[in-house]
Design an enzyme around this catalytic site. Structure first.
Site, mmCIF file in Angstrom:
data_model
loop_
_atom_site.group_PDB
_atom_site.id
_atom_site.type_symbol
_atom_site.label_atom_id
_atom_site.label_comp_id
_atom_site.label_asym_id
_atom_site.label_seq_id
_atom_site.Cartn_x
_atom_site.Cartn_y
_atom_site.Cartn_z
ATOM 1 N N LYS A 16 16.220 -10.293 -39.167
ATOM 2 C CA LYS A 16 17.309 -9.927 -40.057
ATOM 3 C C LYS A 16 19.106 -9.348 -39.332
ATOM 4 C CE LYS A 16 14.761 -7.257 -42.354
ATOM 5 N NZ LYS A 16 13.247 -8.476 -42.408
ATOM 6 N N SER A 17 19.110 -10.136 -38.621
ATOM 7 C CA SER A 17 20.480 -10.232 -38.060
ATOM 8 C C SER A 17 21.574 -11.245 -39.039
ATOM 9 C CB SER A 17 20.646 -10.725 -36.591
ATOM 10 O OG SER A 17 19.708 -10.082 -35.757
ATOM 11 N N THR A 60 17.482 -14.362 -29.373
ATOM 12 C CA THR A 60 16.061 -13.535 -28.755
ATOM 13 C C THR A 60 14.788 -14.203 -28.578
ATOM 14 O OG1 THR A 60 14.474 -12.226 -30.508
ATOM 15 C CG2 THR A 60 15.571 -14.283 -31.142
ATOM 16 N N LYS A 64 15.711 -15.622 -23.741
ATOM 17 C CA LYS A 64 16.889 -14.993 -23.749
ATOM 18 C C LYS A 64 16.847 -15.318 -21.999
ATOM 19 C CE LYS A 64 16.293 -10.710 -26.452
ATOM 20 N NZ LYS A 64 15.560 -9.546 -27.176
ATOM 21 N N ASN A 85 20.751 -11.907 -24.237
ATOM 22 C CA ASN A 85 21.074 -11.461 -26.351
ATOM 23 C C ASN A 85 22.628 -12.354 -26.201
ATOM 24 O OD1 ASN A 85 21.766 -9.558 -25.236
ATOM 25 N ND2 ASN A 85 21.434 -8.335 -27.111
ATOM 26 N N ALA A 122 6.460 -8.659 -20.101
ATOM 27 C CA ALA A 122 7.668 -9.286 -19.026
ATOM 28 C C ALA A 122 8.443 -9.798 -19.234
ATOM 29 C CB ALA A 122 6.204 -9.109 -17.656
ATOM 30 N N TYR A 210 10.704 -4.816 -36.159
ATOM 31 C CA TYR A 210 10.963 -4.086 -36.721
ATOM 32 C C TYR A 210 10.709 -4.601 -37.887
ATOM 33 C CZ TYR A 210 14.504 -7.873 -37.180
ATOM 34 O OH TYR A 210 15.208 -8.242 -36.939
#
EC number: 1.1.1.25
Length: 268
Positions: A16-17, A60, A64, A85, A122, A210
């Protein structure tokens, strides 16, 4: 023109960025544009960024750590986290890496008064969450499906276990899923019986994923834990990244993080 920006990941169609950043550009009257880029191999991240003429980017899963290794300079908490990020291009080819995940997460849970935490996973997101919790003196344990990637956390002083060898000896106030389990499947991040035992004496469950109720959150809800998905964290880290994207060309006095976050919350 402020510039072109994007989020890198694999998968990336769910992100959704672009909605958040493009809406904030519009609300602030800035001529920036933000899109998604699907990347097959993290080794190509820097080359892709430069060839696309981007001014900044978010990174993402699962890139990263690659982002950390491929930038020219790392600033802020990202230096201790070992994962970035956010990238910002300064000058012509000087690529600066940041981590806004850490503070973005902490803003979500700082009112919980947590005494201890358990992180599942992790990867780069786990590093951000673990290090910000450690900086606030919150004892944190990590479990992962394999020993791979745990050495970073061991060296940082965390208690770490492989999932199959983990036997809880205490209760944890908050359980945090940083894995991709549940993103595009119905999997739990660890063994169901193990997770039930953890939920039976926990208080909070937080999933960095999310926009959906993952199997992890559904199980936690069945044990009446207070549950949160990653929406608020997404908005927090996006607002922090947005400020980094814009601060060189825009009056910083008008870039209050809470103001940006409030705009982004309108669209999500």
């Amino acid at each position: 023109m402020l510039g072109f920006f994007a989020v890198y990941g694999n998968p990336i169609t769910h992100s959704k960025s672009p909605f958040l950043h493009n809406y904030a550009f519009t609300k602030l009257g800035l001529s920036g544009y933000y899109s998604r880029i699907l990347l097959d191999k993290g080794a190509n991240l820097r080359q892709n960024f430069l060839s696309n003429g981007l001014s900044g980017a978010n990174i993402t899963l699962p890139f990263k750590e690659e982002a950390f290794n491929q930038c020219d300079e790392v600033r802020g908490v990202a230096q201790n986290i070992g994962a970035c990020n956010t990238w910002v291009l300064e000058d012509k080819n000087h690529l600066v890496g940041y981590n806004t995940d850490a503070q973005g997460f902490y803003e979500c849970i700082k009112e919980y008064k947590i005494k201890n935490a358990l992180i599942i996973g992790a990867g780069g997101s786990a590093k951000a969450v673990a290090m910000i919790l450690q900086s606030h003196n919150i004892p944190t344990t990590l479990i992962n499906r394999s020993v791979q990637n745990l050495s970073f956390f061991v060296h940082k002083g965390f208690e770490c276990y492989v999932n199959s060898e983990f036997k809880p000896t205490c209760s944890y106030d908050i359980l945090i899923n940083t894995t991709s389990a549940g993103l595009n499947d119905n999997l739990l991040p660890c063994d169901e019986s193990q997770l039930k035992e953890l939920c039976s004496c926990g208080k909070y469950a937080f999933d960095l994923i999310y926009g959906k109720c993952t199997p992890f959150l559904a199980l936690a809800q069945s044990f009446h834990l207070s549950c949160s998905d990653g929406k608020e964290m997404l908005i927090n880290q996006a607002a922090l990244s947005f400020e980094l994207f814009c601060k060189q060309k825009y009056n910083k006095g008008n870039l209050e993080i809470q103001r940006i976050a409030s705009f982004m919350n309108e669209i999500l």
